[in-house]
Design a protein around this motif. Structure first.
Motif, PDB file in Angstrom:
ATOM      1  N   MET A   1       0.824  -1.215   0.000  1.00  0.00           N
ATOM      2  CA  MET A   1       0.000   0.000   0.000  1.00  0.00           C
ATOM      3  C   MET A   1       0.855   1.262   0.000  1.00  0.00           C
ATOM      4  SD  MET A   1      -3.267  -0.645  -0.062  1.00  0.00           S
ATOM      5  CE  MET A   1      -4.061   0.780   0.653  1.00  0.00           C
ATOM      6  N   ARG A   2       2.078   1.160  -0.464  1.00  0.00           N
ATOM      7  CA  ARG A   2       2.941   2.338  -0.483  1.00  0.00           C
ATOM      8  C   ARG A   2       2.813   3.131  -1.779  1.00  0.00           C
ATOM      9  NH1 ARG A   2       6.654   2.539   3.566  1.00  0.00           N
ATOM     10  NH2 ARG A   2       6.925   0.673   4.828  1.00  0.00           N
ATOM     11  N   THR A   3       2.459   2.446  -2.868  1.00  0.00           N
ATOM     12  CA  THR A   3       2.403   3.100  -4.171  1.00  0.00           C
ATOM     13  C   THR A   3       0.970   3.175  -4.655  1.00  0.00           C
ATOM     14  OG1 THR A   3       4.594   2.223  -4.720  1.00  0.00           O
ATOM     15  CG2 THR A   3       3.246   3.053  -6.537  1.00  0.00           C
ATOM     16  N   PHE A   4       0.542   4.365  -5.008  1.00  0.00           N
ATOM     17  CA  PHE A   4      -0.824   4.570  -5.471  1.00  0.00           C
ATOM     18  C   PHE A   4      -0.920   4.267  -6.960  1.00  0.00           C
ATOM     19  CE2 PHE A   4      -4.391   7.041  -7.050  1.00  0.00           C
ATOM     20  CZ  PHE A   4      -5.363   6.814  -6.088  1.00  0.00           C
ATOM     21  N   ASP A   5      -2.049   3.673  -7.376  1.00  0.00           N
ATOM     22  CA  ASP A   5      -2.318   3.506  -8.799  1.00  0.00           C
ATOM     23  C   ASP A   5      -3.761   3.900  -9.085  1.00  0.00           C
ATOM     24  OD1 ASP A   5      -4.141   1.089  -8.872  1.00  0.00           O
ATOM     25  OD2 ASP A   5      -2.397   0.142  -7.945  1.00  0.00           O
ATOM     26  N   ALA A   6      -4.077   4.015 -10.373  1.00  0.00           N
ATOM     27  CA  ALA A   6      -5.380   4.553 -10.775  1.00  0.00           C
ATOM     28  C   ALA A   6      -6.541   3.701 -10.291  1.00  0.00           C
ATOM     29  CB  ALA A   6      -5.427   4.690 -12.295  1.00  0.00           C
ATOM     30  N   PHE A   7      -6.303   2.402 -10.109  1.00  0.00           N
ATOM     31  CA  PHE A   7      -7.396   1.520  -9.716  1.00  0.00           C
ATOM     32  C   PHE A   7      -7.729   1.626  -8.231  1.00  0.00           C
ATOM     33  CE2 PHE A   7      -5.590  -0.297 -13.559  1.00  0.00           C
ATOM     34  CZ  PHE A   7      -6.727  -0.386 -14.346  1.00  0.00           C
ATOM     35  N   MET A   8      -6.924   2.359  -7.504  1.00  0.00           N
ATOM     36  CA  MET A   8      -7.205   2.543  -6.083  1.00  0.00           C
ATOM     37  C   MET A   8      -8.274   3.608  -5.836  1.00  0.00           C
ATOM     38  SD  MET A   8      -3.323   2.018  -4.657  1.00  0.00           S
ATOM     39  CE  MET A   8      -3.716   2.033  -2.919  1.00  0.00           C
ATOM     40  N   HIS A   9      -8.791   4.175  -6.928  1.00  0.00           N
ATOM     41  CA  HIS A   9      -9.991   4.999  -6.782  1.00  0.00           C
ATOM     42  C   HIS A   9     -11.227   4.117  -6.605  1.00  0.00           C
ATOM     43  CE1 HIS A   9      -8.086   8.850  -7.510  1.00  0.00           C
ATOM     44  NE2 HIS A   9      -7.501   8.376  -8.589  1.00  0.00           N
ATOM     45  N   ASN A  10     -11.086   2.812  -6.872  1.00  0.00           N
ATOM     46  CA  ASN A  10     -12.160   1.864  -6.554  1.00  0.00           C
ATOM     47  C   ASN A  10     -12.138   1.655  -5.040  1.00  0.00           C
ATOM     48  OD1 ASN A  10     -13.093   1.275  -9.193  1.00  0.00           O
ATOM     49  ND2 ASN A  10     -11.373  -0.098  -9.522  1.00  0.00           N
ATOM     50  N   LYS A  11     -12.936   2.393  -4.332  1.00  0.00           N
ATOM     51  CA  LYS A  11     -12.847   2.305  -2.877  1.00  0.00           C
ATOM     52  C   LYS A  11     -14.166   2.658  -2.201  1.00  0.00           C
ATOM     53  CE  LYS A  11     -10.934   6.992  -2.070  1.00  0.00           C
ATOM     54  NZ  LYS A  11      -9.797   7.716  -1.458  1.00  0.00           N
ATOM     55  N   VAL A  12     -14.270   2.173  -0.976  1.00  0.00           N
ATOM     56  CA  VAL A  12     -15.399   2.494  -0.107  1.00  0.00           C
ATOM     57  C   VAL A  12     -14.849   3.330   1.041  1.00  0.00           C
ATOM     58  CG1 VAL A  12     -17.225   1.585   1.366  1.00  0.00           C
ATOM     59  CG2 VAL A  12     -16.549   0.328  -0.693  1.00  0.00           C
ATOM     60  N   VAL A  13     -15.366   4.529   1.188  1.00  0.00           N
ATOM     61  CA  VAL A  13     -14.890   5.441   2.232  1.00  0.00           C
ATOM     62  C   VAL A  13     -15.874   5.411   3.395  1.00  0.00           C
ATOM     63  CG1 VAL A  13     -14.285   7.821   2.801  1.00  0.00           C
ATOM     64  CG2 VAL A  13     -13.755   6.900   0.531  1.00  0.00           C
ATOM     65  N   LEU A  14     -15.347   5.157   4.595  1.00  0.00           N
ATOM     66  CA  LEU A  14     -16.160   5.007   5.800  1.00  0.00           C
ATOM     67  C   LEU A  14     -15.706   6.011   6.855  1.00  0.00           C
ATOM     68  CD1 LEU A  14     -15.945   1.112   5.917  1.00  0.00           C
ATOM     69  CD2 LEU A  14     -17.923   2.440   5.159  1.00  0.00           C
ATOM     70  N   TYR A  15     -16.644   6.774   7.362  1.00  0.00           N
ATOM     71  CA  TYR A  15     -16.325   7.782   8.376  1.00  0.00           C
ATOM     72  C   TYR A  15     -16.462   7.197   9.774  1.00  0.00           C
ATOM     73  CZ  TYR A  15     -17.179  11.624  11.636  1.00  0.00           C
ATOM     74  OH  TYR A  15     -17.153  12.461  12.723  1.00  0.00           O
ATOM     75  N   ALA A  16     -15.467   7.472  10.605  1.00  0.00           N
ATOM     76  CA  ALA A  16     -15.503   7.076  12.014  1.00  0.00           C
ATOM     77  C   ALA A  16     -15.430   8.326  12.878  1.00  0.00           C
ATOM     78  CB  ALA A  16     -14.339   6.145  12.338  1.00  0.00           C
ATOM     79  N   ARG A  17     -16.440   8.526  13.707  1.00  0.00           N
ATOM     80  CA  ARG A  17     -16.415   9.691  14.593  1.00  0.00           C
ATOM     81  C   ARG A  17     -15.298   9.549  15.624  1.00  0.00           C
ATOM     82  NH1 ARG A  17     -21.911  12.095  17.247  1.00  0.00           N
ATOM     83  NH2 ARG A  17     -21.954  10.083  18.326  1.00  0.00           N
ATOM     84  N   ASP A  18     -14.966   8.308  15.984  1.00  0.00           N
ATOM     85  CA  ASP A  18     -13.821   8.034  16.855  1.00  0.00           C
ATOM     86  C   ASP A  18     -12.844   7.182  16.049  1.00  0.00           C
ATOM     87  OD1 ASP A  18     -12.007   7.504  18.808  1.00  0.00           O
ATOM     88  OD2 ASP A  18     -13.338   6.307  20.064  1.00  0.00           O
ATOM     89  N   LEU A  19     -12.016   7.843  15.256  1.00  0.00           N
ATOM     90  CA  LEU A  19     -11.159   7.147  14.300  1.00  0.00           C
ATOM     91  C   LEU A  19     -10.176   6.203  14.980  1.00  0.00           C
ATOM     92  CD1 LEU A  19     -10.460   6.893  11.301  1.00  0.00           C
ATOM     93  CD2 LEU A  19      -8.889   8.819  11.572  1.00  0.00           C
ATOM     94  N   ALA A  20      -9.658   6.586  16.119  1.00  0.00           N
ATOM     95  CA  ALA A  20      -8.642   5.774  16.791  1.00  0.00           C
ATOM     96  C   ALA A  20      -9.172   4.400  17.179  1.00  0.00           C
ATOM     97  CB  ALA A  20      -8.121   6.507  18.026  1.00  0.00           C
ATOM     98  N   THR A  21     -10.461   4.311  17.489  1.00  0.00           N
ATOM     99  CA  THR A  21     -11.049   3.031  17.883  1.00  0.00           C
ATOM    100  C   THR A  21     -10.888   1.992  16.786  1.00  0.00           C
ATOM    101  OG1 THR A  21     -12.657   4.101  19.325  1.00  0.00           O
ATOM    102  CG2 THR A  21     -13.186   1.878  18.563  1.00  0.00           C
ATOM    103  N   TYR A  22     -11.054   2.431  15.534  1.00  0.00           N
ATOM    104  CA  TYR A  22     -10.968   1.501  14.410  1.00  0.00           C
ATOM    105  C   TYR A  22      -9.556   1.407  13.841  1.00  0.00           C
ATOM    106  CZ  TYR A  22     -16.058   1.291  14.308  1.00  0.00           C
ATOM    107  OH  TYR A  22     -17.370   1.081  14.637  1.00  0.00           O
ATOM    108  N   ALA A  23      -8.910   2.542  13.692  1.00  0.00           N
ATOM    109  CA  ALA A  23      -7.612   2.558  13.023  1.00  0.00           C
ATOM    110  C   ALA A  23      -6.472   2.142  13.941  1.00  0.00           C
ATOM    111  CB  ALA A  23      -7.338   3.948  12.465  1.00  0.00           C
ATOM    112  N   GLY A  24      -6.599   2.426  15.225  1.00  0.00           N
ATOM    113  CA  GLY A  24      -5.524   2.098  16.160  1.00  0.00           C
ATOM    114  C   GLY A  24      -5.099   0.641  16.109  1.00  0.00           C
ATOM    115  N   PRO A  25      -6.031  -0.314  16.194  1.00  0.00           N
ATOM    116  CA  PRO A  25      -5.642  -1.726  16.140  1.00  0.00           C
ATOM    117  C   PRO A  25      -4.987  -2.120  14.817  1.00  0.00           C
ATOM    118  CG  PRO A  25      -7.831  -1.491  17.087  1.00  0.00           C
ATOM    119  CD  PRO A  25      -7.453  -0.152  16.547  1.00  0.00           C
ATOM    120  N   LEU A  26      -5.415  -1.521  13.710  1.00  0.00           N
ATOM    121  CA  LEU A  26      -4.808  -1.837  12.414  1.00  0.00           C
ATOM    122  C   LEU A  26      -3.343  -1.415  12.394  1.00  0.00           C
ATOM    123  CD1 LEU A  26      -7.664  -0.656  10.005  1.00  0.00           C
ATOM    124  CD2 LEU A  26      -7.126  -3.004  10.667  1.00  0.00           C
ATOM    125  N   ILE A  27      -3.080  -0.225  12.908  1.00  0.00           N
ATOM    126  CA  ILE A  27      -1.704   0.269  12.951  1.00  0.00           C
ATOM    127  C   ILE A  27      -0.874  -0.563  13.924  1.00  0.00           C
ATOM    128  CG2 ILE A  27      -0.270   2.237  13.602  1.00  0.00           C
ATOM    129  CD1 ILE A  27      -2.509   4.055  12.585  1.00  0.00           C
TER     130      ILE A  27
END
Length: 314
Positions: free
Chosen positions: A1-27
């Motif tokens: 996931m370091r290099t962006f390409d045109a097909f990465m516009h195929n995406k689902v964007v999800l908003y988290a009001r408490d981003l750390a709750t979801y993103a923290g474990p992934l990191i």
């Protein structure tokens, strides 16, 4: 996931009001993520965390202040920043989550606050072509959708489509010529999909709505639950609109379905709950066959797909 390409516009964007709750474990678990930053229309700093799953990016977004230790560069020029800018402000999205909280008595029982779907992104060449224009026109006539060209430059064009009845959600079509796409261009991608539609949704030069191809599976379903008379009227109008568009048609117990294969790799599914669209004999869906057609399955096995139960097609 370091290099962006045109097909990465195929995406689902999800908003988290408490981003750390979801993103923290992934990191913390070292999951490969694409980290980027942007600024919303109010000037608030936005953090984007992209996770790729089977060729589709799932991107968490939220207030950058939720995760102050994360280093995320801004979207670069060849990544087309306008294609990643939130169509709504963080404050507005937070208010929508608050409305859901007010309306749902069980909201407080969830382990985490639910994520809010914000954008469904689609990579496509020619997002303002005549074939793409048919998609916007038909969606407007039948569903009340509106669309806007939100960015138009020599290397990137962005079109957002949405509904007043669905606040906080946008379908975003992106033609990014600056981003790498491998040995094939986005125009090649669209042409391949078009050949697929022509091969499997036409027979002897005529539309074959009993056919199917894999790109019809990549669709947004739009449900109509009006009365039978208005249902039949809209379905009849749709048939006229689809006279020059490859499409498939299926009759299910709960609805009659049209899958319209407009230009590009993204289809629209029009679902009519209270009528058979004057074609009650349309085949039912069946994932056990390549053409998603239960008549084909019955001819092969003498049985229905539904008889497979939980062992469908295994």
């Amino acid at each position: 996931m370091r290099t962006f390409d045109a097909f990465m516009h195929n995406k689902v964007v999800l908003y988290a009001r408490d981003l750390a709750t979801y993103a923290g474990p992934l990191i913390a678990d070292g999951i490969p993520l694409m980290l980027r930053s942007s600024v919303d229309a109010d000037g608030a700093d936005v953090l984007h965390l992209g996770l790729q799953v089977e060729g589709v990016v799932f991107e968490l977004v939220g207030a950058a202040g939720d995760m102050p230790g994360v280093d995320a560069p801004a979207w670069s020029a060849d990544e087309c920043p306008a294609a990643h800018a939130l169509p709504f402000t963080l404050a507005y999205l937070s208010d929508l989550v608050g409305l859901a909280d007010d309306a749902d008595d069980d909201f407080a029982l969830y382990a985490n606050e639910p994520l809010l779907a914000v954008t469904l992104g689609v990579t496509q060449h020619g997002v303002t072509s005549a074939g793409a224009a048919a998609r916007y026109e038909h969606a407007a006539v039948l569903t009340g959708a509106s669309h806007n060209v939100t960015h138009d430059s020599a290397t990137c064009v962005v079109v957002d489509m949405g509904w007043d009845s669905q606040p906080g959600v946008a379908i975003r079509f992106v033609d990014n010529l600056a981003a790498p796409s491998g040995s094939r261009s986005l125009a090649d991608y669209d042409a391949y999909v078009r050949r697929d539609h022509e091969a499997f949704l036409y027979e002897d030069g005529e539309q074959n709505p009993d056919g199917w191809d894999r790109y019809l599976d990549q669709h947004l379903g739009i449900w109509y639950s009006g009365g039978e008379a208005s249902c039949q009227a809209r379905a009849s109008a749709l048939r006229v609109l689809l006279a020059d568009v490859p499409y498939a048609e299926r009759q299910q117990p709960d609805a009659h379905l049209f899958y319209a294969g407009y230009d590009g790799p993204f289809a629209l599914e029009y679902q009519f709950e209270h009528c058979d669209a004057d074609r009650a004999d349309a085949p039912a869906e069946c994932g056990c066959t390549g053409n998603n057609n239960e008549d084909t399955w019955y001819n092969l096995t003498g049985d229905t797909c539904w008889a497979m139960g939980d062992d469908w097609c295994e």
